[in-house]
Design an enzyme around this catalytic site. Structure first.
Site, PDB file in Angstrom:
ATOM      1  N   ASP A 161      26.027  64.305   2.148  1.00  0.00           N
ATOM      2  CA  ASP A 161      27.060  65.175   3.241  1.00  0.00           C
ATOM      3  C   ASP A 161      26.603  66.249   3.679  1.00  0.00           C
ATOM      4  O   ASP A 161      27.089  67.200   4.167  1.00  0.00           O
ATOM      5  CB  ASP A 161      28.015  65.706   1.947  1.00  0.00           C
ATOM      6  N   THR A 207      20.673  65.037  -1.850  1.00  0.00           N
ATOM      7  CA  THR A 207      22.002  65.072  -2.678  1.00  0.00           C
ATOM      8  C   THR A 207      22.210  63.534  -2.512  1.00  0.00           C
ATOM      9  O   THR A 207      22.398  63.052  -1.485  1.00  0.00           O
ATOM     10  CB  THR A 207      22.857  66.088  -2.057  1.00  0.00           C
ATOM     11  N   GLY A 248      22.398  69.922  -7.413  1.00  0.00           N
ATOM     12  CA  GLY A 248      22.272  68.405  -8.196  1.00  0.00           C
ATOM     13  C   GLY A 248      21.035  67.795  -8.097  1.00  0.00           C
ATOM     14  O   GLY A 248      20.737  67.529  -6.921  1.00  0.00           O
ATOM     15  N   ARG A 284      22.033  75.485 -11.137  1.00  0.00           N
ATOM     16  CA  ARG A 284      23.137  76.118 -10.157  1.00  0.00           C
ATOM     17  C   ARG A 284      23.003  77.251 -10.416  1.00  0.00           C
ATOM     18  O   ARG A 284      23.059  77.941 -11.611  1.00  0.00           O
ATOM     19  CB  ARG A 284      24.120  75.342 -10.243  1.00  0.00           C
ATOM     20  N   ARG A 315      32.690  43.625 -12.288  1.00  0.00           N
ATOM     21  CA  ARG A 315      33.417  42.547 -11.786  1.00  0.00           C
ATOM     22  C   ARG A 315      33.425  41.054 -12.944  1.00  0.00           C
ATOM     23  O   ARG A 315      34.566  40.519 -12.694  1.00  0.00           O
ATOM     24  CB  ARG A 315      32.892  42.025 -10.420  1.00  0.00           C
ATOM     25  N   LYS A 330      44.306  36.083  -6.995  1.00  0.00           N
ATOM     26  CA  LYS A 330      43.166  36.474  -7.396  1.00  0.00           C
ATOM     27  C   LYS A 330      43.123  36.825  -8.905  1.00  0.00           C
ATOM     28  O   LYS A 330      44.322  36.901  -9.823  1.00  0.00           O
ATOM     29  CB  LYS A 330      43.160  38.102  -6.952  1.00  0.00           C
ATOM     30  N   ASP A 339      25.222  62.649  -2.513  1.00  0.00           N
ATOM     31  CA  ASP A 339      26.578  62.989  -1.688  1.00  0.00           C
ATOM     32  C   ASP A 339      26.326  62.430  -0.371  1.00  0.00           C
ATOM     33  O   ASP A 339      27.397  62.061   0.431  1.00  0.00           O
ATOM     34  CB  ASP A 339      27.446  64.132  -1.887  1.00  0.00           C
ATOM     35  N   ARG A 356      31.643  64.876  -4.740  1.00  0.00           N
ATOM     36  CA  ARG A 356      32.587  66.001  -4.816  1.00  0.00           C
ATOM     37  C   ARG A 356      33.783  65.969  -4.072  1.00  0.00           C
ATOM     38  O   ARG A 356      34.656  65.798  -4.494  1.00  0.00           O
ATOM     39  CB  ARG A 356      31.481  67.190  -5.040  1.00  0.00           C
ATOM     40  N   GLU A 388      38.688  45.576  -4.031  1.00  0.00           N
ATOM     41  CA  GLU A 388      40.068  45.177  -3.581  1.00  0.00           C
ATOM     42  C   GLU A 388      40.435  46.677  -2.980  1.00  0.00           C
ATOM     43  O   GLU A 388      41.471  46.433  -1.891  1.00  0.00           O
ATOM     44  CB  GLU A 388      41.045  44.823  -4.719  1.00  0.00           C
ATOM     45  N   ASP A 396      23.419  71.628   0.525  1.00  0.00           N
ATOM     46  CA  ASP A 396      24.114  72.549   1.267  1.00  0.00           C
ATOM     47  C   ASP A 396      24.016  74.022   0.623  1.00  0.00           C
ATOM     48  O   ASP A 396      23.757  74.997   1.158  1.00  0.00           O
ATOM     49  CB  ASP A 396      25.205  72.540   1.913  1.00  0.00           C
TER      50      ASP A 396
HETATM   51  O1  F6P Z   1      26.446  67.176  -5.399  1.00  0.00           O
HETATM   52  C1  F6P Z   1      25.940  66.052  -6.095  1.00  0.00           C
HETATM   53  C2  F6P Z   1      27.050  65.718  -7.429  1.00  0.00           C
HETATM   54  O2  F6P Z   1      26.420  64.760  -8.218  1.00  0.00           O
HETATM   55  C3  F6P Z   1      28.519  65.593  -6.899  1.00  0.00           C
HETATM   56  O3  F6P Z   1      28.577  64.119  -6.557  1.00  0.00           O
HETATM   57  C4  F6P Z   1      29.099  65.808  -8.204  1.00  0.00           C
HETATM   58  O4  F6P Z   1      30.411  66.343  -7.948  1.00  0.00           O
HETATM   59  C5  F6P Z   1      28.461  67.197  -8.483  1.00  0.00           C
HETATM   60  O5  F6P Z   1      27.093  66.957  -8.280  1.00  0.00           O
HETATM   61  C6  F6P Z   1      28.445  67.196 -10.191  1.00  0.00           C
HETATM   62  O6  F6P Z   1      27.732  68.439 -10.415  1.00  0.00           O
HETATM   63  P1  F6P Z   1      27.192  68.903 -12.009  1.00  0.00           P
HETATM   64  O7  F6P Z   1      26.201  67.989 -12.268  1.00  0.00           O
HETATM   65  O8  F6P Z   1      26.679  70.239 -11.752  1.00  0.00           O
HETATM   66  O9  F6P Z   1      28.205  68.628 -12.847  1.00  0.00           O
END
Ligand code: F6P
Length: 319
Positions: free
Chosen positions: A130, A126, A11, A72, A155, A214, A128, A172, A188, A103
């Protein structure tokens, strides 16, 4: 090293262009030719690439996305999918490769090393965040700030109408982006894949918030924790209140990189290339405690819940 390849995979993430610029310009200083592979791993299979020079990366530092483009290409993991990659590599005669991605891309890089003998260095990018071996991946900070900006806007309208908003944030299988968005916006509730949650408990906390005076409830849902549509439907059914839903989706992946991501990408791209020229490979270049840190490119499985749970105490602030 006379010929270096570079690609962006997985991505896209804001700052990939800044990393690419650093790789091209650092290689150029070493007198090497740089081949930019278009369309990521798919481009390596198709044989679509371009020769790059310092000029071809000028004016891209502040641009979102990736000028090399990315697709991909999970087929690279299979023997059949690797055959056309081998053909392109034979033609290109690369002495080394810098892979900018997540990864999945690093699995590709490891395959390049092991099966095709191409020295390879990874640069984590990325939204994420991660990837083990770095505190930050390129694109996370920009995505976080986009989400914060969006939630701040929601908000205003949520308070005006006294509504409940369920806001789905990307990530993801990993909830760090959602967790930090919630902490930074004073939401919240936050629902994460790493922390089990029950809809009845969420509803009772929201009802409690309204009874304490609230005027809204903002619920941040990590993509991997459940669908915003399901959460909204269940809350409406139980509390009989006005509920709206926002799915931030790919908005978080676009736009100009933040200052943090520009610097991170420049640092990582520069160091990765310097290390490649110094003869190192099979590693990913990250940043830990603000220092450049290298770790094996191999086995970059997603980080376990650890980093998210580090912020768990801060989630006590969400009431
Ligand atoms: O890995 C990055 C990411 O943006 C994730 O947060 C998300 O789930 C995924 O890619 C979405 O992938 P695609 O753009 O292939 O739909």
């Amino acid at each position: 090293m006379k010929r270096i390849g570079v690609l962006t995979g997985g991505g896209d993430a804001a700052g990939m262009n800044a990393a690419l610029r650093a790789v091209v310009r650092t290689s150029w200083r070493h007198g090497a030719e740089v081949v930019g592979i278009n369309k990521g791993w798919l481009g390596l299979a198709e044989g679509t690439y371009q020769t790059m020079s310092p000029g071809s990366v000028s004016g891209i530092l502040q641009k979102g996305g990736t000028i090399l483009r990315t697709f991909r290409y999970p087929q690279f993991a299979t023997d059949a999918g690797a055959v056309p990659v081998g053909r392109t590599l034979k033609k290109l005669k690369l002495d080394g490769m810098v892979v900018i991605g997540g990864d999945g891309s690093f699995r590709g890089g490891t395959k390049l090393e092991k099966e095709f003998g191409i020295p390879c260095i990874g640069v984590p990018a990325t939204i994420d965040n991660d990837i083990p071996g770095t505190d930050y991946s390129i694109g996370f900070d920009t995505a976080l700030n986009i989400a914060i900006d969006a939630v701040d806007k929601v908000r205003d309208t949520a308070t005006s109408h006294g509504r409940i908003f369920v806001i789905e944030v990307m990530g993801r299988e990993y909830g760090l982006l959602a967790a930090q968005t919630a902490i930074a916006t004073g939401a919240e509730e936050v629902l994460l894949p790493e922390i089990p949650w029950k809809i009845d408990e969420v509803c009772s906390r929201i009802a409690d918030g309204y009874s304490r005076g609230k005027h809204h409830a903002l619920i941040i849902v990590a993509e991997g924790a459940g669908k915003a549509s399901y959460v909204s439907f269940e809350i409406k059914a139980r509390l009989n209140r006005d509920v709206r839903m926002v799915v931030l989706g790919h908005v978080q992946r676009g736009g100009s990189p933040s200052g943090f991501d520009r610097i991170l990408a420049s640092r990582l791209g520069h160091h990765a290339t310097e290390l490649l020229f110094a003869g190192e490979h099979g590693i990913m270049v990250g940043v830990v405690a603000n220092k450049i840190h290298t770790s094996p490119l191999e086995k970059k499985n997603k980080v376990a819940a650890k980093a998210v749970l580090k912020d768990a105490r801060l989630m006590e602030l969400l009431v």
